[in-house]
Design an enzyme around this catalytic site. Structure first.
Site, PDB file in Angstrom:
ATOM      1  N   ALA A 296     -17.582  18.207  52.689  1.00 67.29           N
ATOM      2  CA  ALA A 296     -16.479  17.538  53.392  1.00 67.29           C
ATOM      3  C   ALA A 296     -15.147  18.060  52.863  1.00 67.29           C
ATOM      4  O   ALA A 296     -15.076  18.565  51.741  1.00 67.29           O
ATOM      5  CB  ALA A 296     -16.577  16.038  53.159  1.00 67.29           C
TER       6      ALA A 296
ATOM      7  N   GLY B 260     -21.689  17.632  52.278  1.00 65.60           N
ATOM      8  CA  GLY B 260     -21.780  17.685  53.736  1.00 65.60           C
ATOM      9  C   GLY B 260     -22.342  19.013  54.225  1.00 65.60           C
ATOM     10  O   GLY B 260     -22.986  19.081  55.282  1.00 65.60           O
TER      11      GLY B 260
ATOM     12  N   GLU C 152     -25.961  18.613  54.019  1.00 64.59           N
ATOM     13  CA  GLU C 152     -26.374  17.654  55.059  1.00 64.59           C
ATOM     14  C   GLU C 152     -26.401  18.338  56.430  1.00 64.59           C
ATOM     15  O   GLU C 152     -27.292  18.088  57.246  1.00 64.59           O
ATOM     16  CB  GLU C 152     -25.428  16.450  55.081  1.00 64.59           C
ATOM     17  CG  GLU C 152     -25.582  15.600  53.820  1.00 64.59           C
ATOM     18  CD  GLU C 152     -24.655  14.415  53.803  1.00 64.59           C
ATOM     19  OE1 GLU C 152     -23.434  14.629  53.799  1.00 64.59           O
ATOM     20  OE2 GLU C 152     -25.145  13.267  53.799  1.00 64.59           O
TER      21      GLU C 152
ATOM     22  N   GLU D 215     -22.034  14.286  45.928  1.00 63.20           N
ATOM     23  CA  GLU D 215     -21.132  13.183  46.314  1.00 63.20           C
ATOM     24  C   GLU D 215     -20.979  12.142  45.222  1.00 63.20           C
ATOM     25  O   GLU D 215     -19.909  11.552  45.051  1.00 63.20           O
ATOM     26  CB  GLU D 215     -21.655  12.490  47.585  1.00 63.20           C
ATOM     27  CG  GLU D 215     -21.466  13.275  48.871  1.00 63.20           C
ATOM     28  CD  GLU D 215     -22.554  14.297  49.141  1.00 63.20           C
ATOM     29  OE1 GLU D 215     -23.351  14.601  48.231  1.00 63.20           O
ATOM     30  OE2 GLU D 215     -22.599  14.806  50.274  1.00 63.20           O
TER      31      GLU D 215
END
Ligand code: NAI
Length: 719
Positions: A61, A100, A103, A123
């Site tokens: 992210a 992310g 992911e 994270e």
């Protein structure tokens, strides 16, 4: 942003483009959504490959977007759409797939990784959990135990380990995108139902409830109050016990709690603080981006005690040739043996050959003559260090950097012993030096930007987080530690016990309370320094320990313990008692309690009830106040430097951001008000007197920590 090309006729290649790590910014997410639609709508395209430009898949992210208004397509539906696509989607993982980024790869139907790639879900280190389906897909793909390990620690794994877990389908040493494109062509007609991870059952070991209980207990023990690791376990438990959609709902709820928590804000601040310390500056105006380091090929270490050994290991492990000097034959033999053992154990852990051949041992200081940089680590004794610096200056090349590992002595006095004082800096490592991440690089008034830049770069090469700081007694870390230790002793005098003070500090999040820590480091270390400073002496007229020195309150408690031979763990007695010398299990000591009672009676001190709040406020706010003084004096460039020093060198709980960030979260006006209160009660304790900068910041409306530098600049210019 992302780019689309059609390759080999039938493969749609989507390349993420957002330097430096192709983070999933709003523009990148929009690009992926648009280009996926395009690839799915083009009849010639039979399969899709997602990769990142410049050899990096995706760093996760975009942390800069945290806290702002969310814009662009959200991540979760984007990843669902990829997983639900009617054409196979292959992730070509080069460099990193983190957070992310991983992911996103888990939403793809296949994952091909380069052998040098690293993947992970870090994270938790930012106070969050993998909240874009990562906590639900990873356990379904690699099983609950492995997923718990990766998600609760945030550790990065190599491609080889990822293959072993089944996290990637193939690894390659060749061009990953080319391999992924060929792979995508091969699987173009394969059915996809069995490739959608969200549809997998979550395979659990039979004793899954026991496993979760054990992991939860371990995580609670090691989290030191951080909530994200606990939420990570809860999210994985949801994956193991609930259908996917309900698990996603639980992930969302947990994420919402974490996202708005102060801990996530502290950890994100700390993430940027670590970067900020690399952009060092000196009061002279010299800066990281205008000062070039000189390459170091050969380093030397003088004095192979506790610190010298660790420093030698750190240098050799990083590939430097090291000359290691110890004058005493017996100590030299012992050091050789210890260093070889440390290198062998380290190499075994990392699966490499031990760097034993990188080190040449010697007993003569002449043997460091051709070193590019020397680190002195002899006893903390100014006269001895001065002599060593004079010798070094005589035997070394004129261009050799001369560094001292002193924990707080005046770097300038050492520089004055040498021909080239501009090449002298402090390199203050922390014990054990091959493990602890922190390095304070101390510049004196004569140190050149070249010397600072070279020491900073050396620190980076040996894996340290280096912080450039000015020269004063104790530099940043130990200078701030002094009022903290002092308050802890005063609290004992006023009625507290070591175990109560430690319990409060450990509940706050320190790995060890102040007294357990002193017992571990050895009470005699500080005692010797106090004796050298003329502090640990009885009053010459009464022969009694004095509680007032130069008009300031002084606690002789530590000195009295040392006089009894209680040096801490090494002697089996200190602030606690131990089963035997060297044992690490601290037990409350009734002897110490009676000793404190007698001491209070002797000095007519009336014990009062000391509560949690008083322990925390007096220990932490006095330390924070010193931090503000350090900023005012220009010893640290900004609050980030202090916070990084405290988290990496003094086990300050990272989820509280560091002492200066903590002060900002408590509220500067509250810190000021409480310091004023305690200073009024203890006017003979100057460290409790709120400093000018703190007052100035409060008077300026307590700006956010990112704006403190402006006020600091003003205060400094007025001095
Ligand atoms: P230590 O007592 O374990 O080792 C000092 C070593 O220096 C001994 O082996 C001694 O034989 C050797 N030595 C003395 N004079 C010498 C000379 N002229 N030439 C070569 N070797 C000589 O001490 P330690 O703990 O390693 O501390 C060394 C320095 O590091 C001190 O300045 C200390 O303040 C600093 N320091 C210590 C930390 C700690 O936690 N122990 C942490 C950070 C800094």
């Amino acid at each position: 942003m992302a780019q689309y090309t059609r390759v080999s006729g039938s493969v749609g290649l989507i390349t993420l483009q957002s330097p430096p790590v192709n983070a999933l910014s709003a523009a990148v997410r929009q690009g992926i959504v648009d280009l996926m639609q395009r690839a799915l709508s083009e009849p010639e395209v039979k399969s899709v490959v997602i990769c990142g430009q410049n050899g990096i898949f995706c760093g996760g992210a975009d942390i800069k977007e945290f806290g702002g208004q969310m814009s662009g397509p959200p991540l979760i539906p984007m990843i669902h759409a990829i997983e639900a696509a009617s054409k196979p989607v292959v992730a070509a993982i080069e460099g990193i797939a983190l957070g992310g980024g991983l992911e996103l790869a888990l939403g793809c139907h296949y994952r091909i990784a380069h052998s040098k790639a690293r993947v992970g879900l870090p994270e938790v280190t930012l106070g969050l959990l993998p909240g874009a389906g990562g906590s639900q897909r990873l356990p379904r793909l690699i099983g609950v135990p492995a997923a718990l390990d990766l998600i609760t620690t945030g550790r990065h794994v190599t491609a080889a380990e990822a293959l072993k877990f089944g996290l990637v389908d193939q690894i390659t040493d060749h061009n990953t995108v080319n391999v992924a494109v060929k792979f995508a062509q091969r699987v173009a007609d394969q059915p996809l139902d069995a490739r959608r991870i969200s549809t997998y059952p979550c395979l659990c070991p039979s004793d899954v409830a026991v496993l979760f209980e054990e992991v939860m207990q371990r995580v609670r023990r090691t989290a030191r109050g951080a909530i994200a690791p606990i939420a990570c376990v809860q999210a994985v438990r949801a994956a193991a016990t609930l259908p996917y959609n309900q698990g996603m709902e639980r992930e969302r709820e947990l994420m919402a709690t974490l996202f708005t928590s102060g801990q996530a804000r502290a950890l994100q601040y700390f993430f940027f603080a670590q970067r900020a310390v690399g952009r060092w500056s000196m009061p002279s105006g010299a800066r990281w981006d205008t000062s070039k380091p000189r390459p170091v090929h050969k380093a030397a270490v003088i004095g192979l005690g506790t610190m010298g050994r660790g420093i030698t290991v750190a240098l050799a492990q990083a590939g430097f040739s090291v000359v290691a000097v110890e004058t005493q034959e017996k100590q030299l033999m012992e050091a050789k043996q210890k260093i070889s053992g440390m290198l062998e154990r380290g190499a075994k852990r990392r699966g490499v050959a031990p760097a034993l051949d990188k080190i040449n041992y010697g007993r003569n200081i002449q043997s460091v003559a051709d070193a590019d940089l020397v680190i002195e680590a002899v006893f903390e004794d100014m006269a001895l260090k001065k002599k060593v610096f004079q010798q070094l200056s005589a035997v070394c090349k004129p261009s050799t950097f001369l560094c001292s590992n002193t924990s707080g002595l005046d770097i300038d006095q050492l520089a004055c012993q040498t021909r080239n004082p501009e090449l002298v800096v402090g390199m203050h490592f922390f014990a054990p030096a091959h493990v602890m991440k922190l390095l304070e690089v101390v510049y004196g008034p004569k140190s050149s930007p070249l010397a600072v830049a070279t020491a900073m770069q050396l620190g980076k090469k040996i894996g340290k987080v280096s912080v450039a700081v000015g020269n004063c007694r104790g530099f940043v870390g130990n200078r701030m530690l002094k009022p903290y230790l002092e308050q802890a002793l005063f609290l004992l005098e006023e009625g507290a016990t070591p175990e109560f003070v430690d319990q409060v500090l450990e509940e706050f999040g320190f790995a060890m309370g102040v007294f357990r820590m002193s017992d571990l480091s050895g009470l005699d270390v500080g005692w010797k320094v106090r004796m050298a400073d003329g502090l640990a002496m009885p009053d010459p007229t009464t022969g009694q320990p004095t509680r007032l020195r130069q008009g300031r309150r002084y606690s002789p408690l530590g000195d009295l313990l040392c006089e009894q031979g209680r040096f801490g763990q090494k002697t089996g007695r200190g602030w606690y008692q131990y089963d035997k010398p060297g044992s690490q299990v601290a037990k409350p000591d009734p002897w110490l309690h009676s000793f404190l009672d007698e001491y209070r009676a002797r000095h007519a001190l009336v014990a009062h009830r000391i509560d949690h709040q008083e322990v925390l406020e007096r220990c932490l706010y006095s330390m924070i106040n010193e931090g503000f003084r350090i900023l005012e004096d220009g010893i640290a460039a900004g609050p980030e430097d202090i916070d990084v020093i405290y988290v990496f060198g003094y086990s300050w709980p990272r989820h509280r951001g560091g002492p200066m960030f903590y002060a900002a979260t408590v509220g500067l006006n509250k810190v000021l008000e409480r310091l004023e209160h305690y200073y009024q009660a203890h006017p003979d304790v100057p460290s409790l007197q709120p400093c000018h900068l703190l007052r100035k910041l409060v008077a300026s409306g307590s700006p956010p920590i990112q704006k403190w530098r402006e006020v600091i600049k003003k205060v400094r210019s007025q001095l």
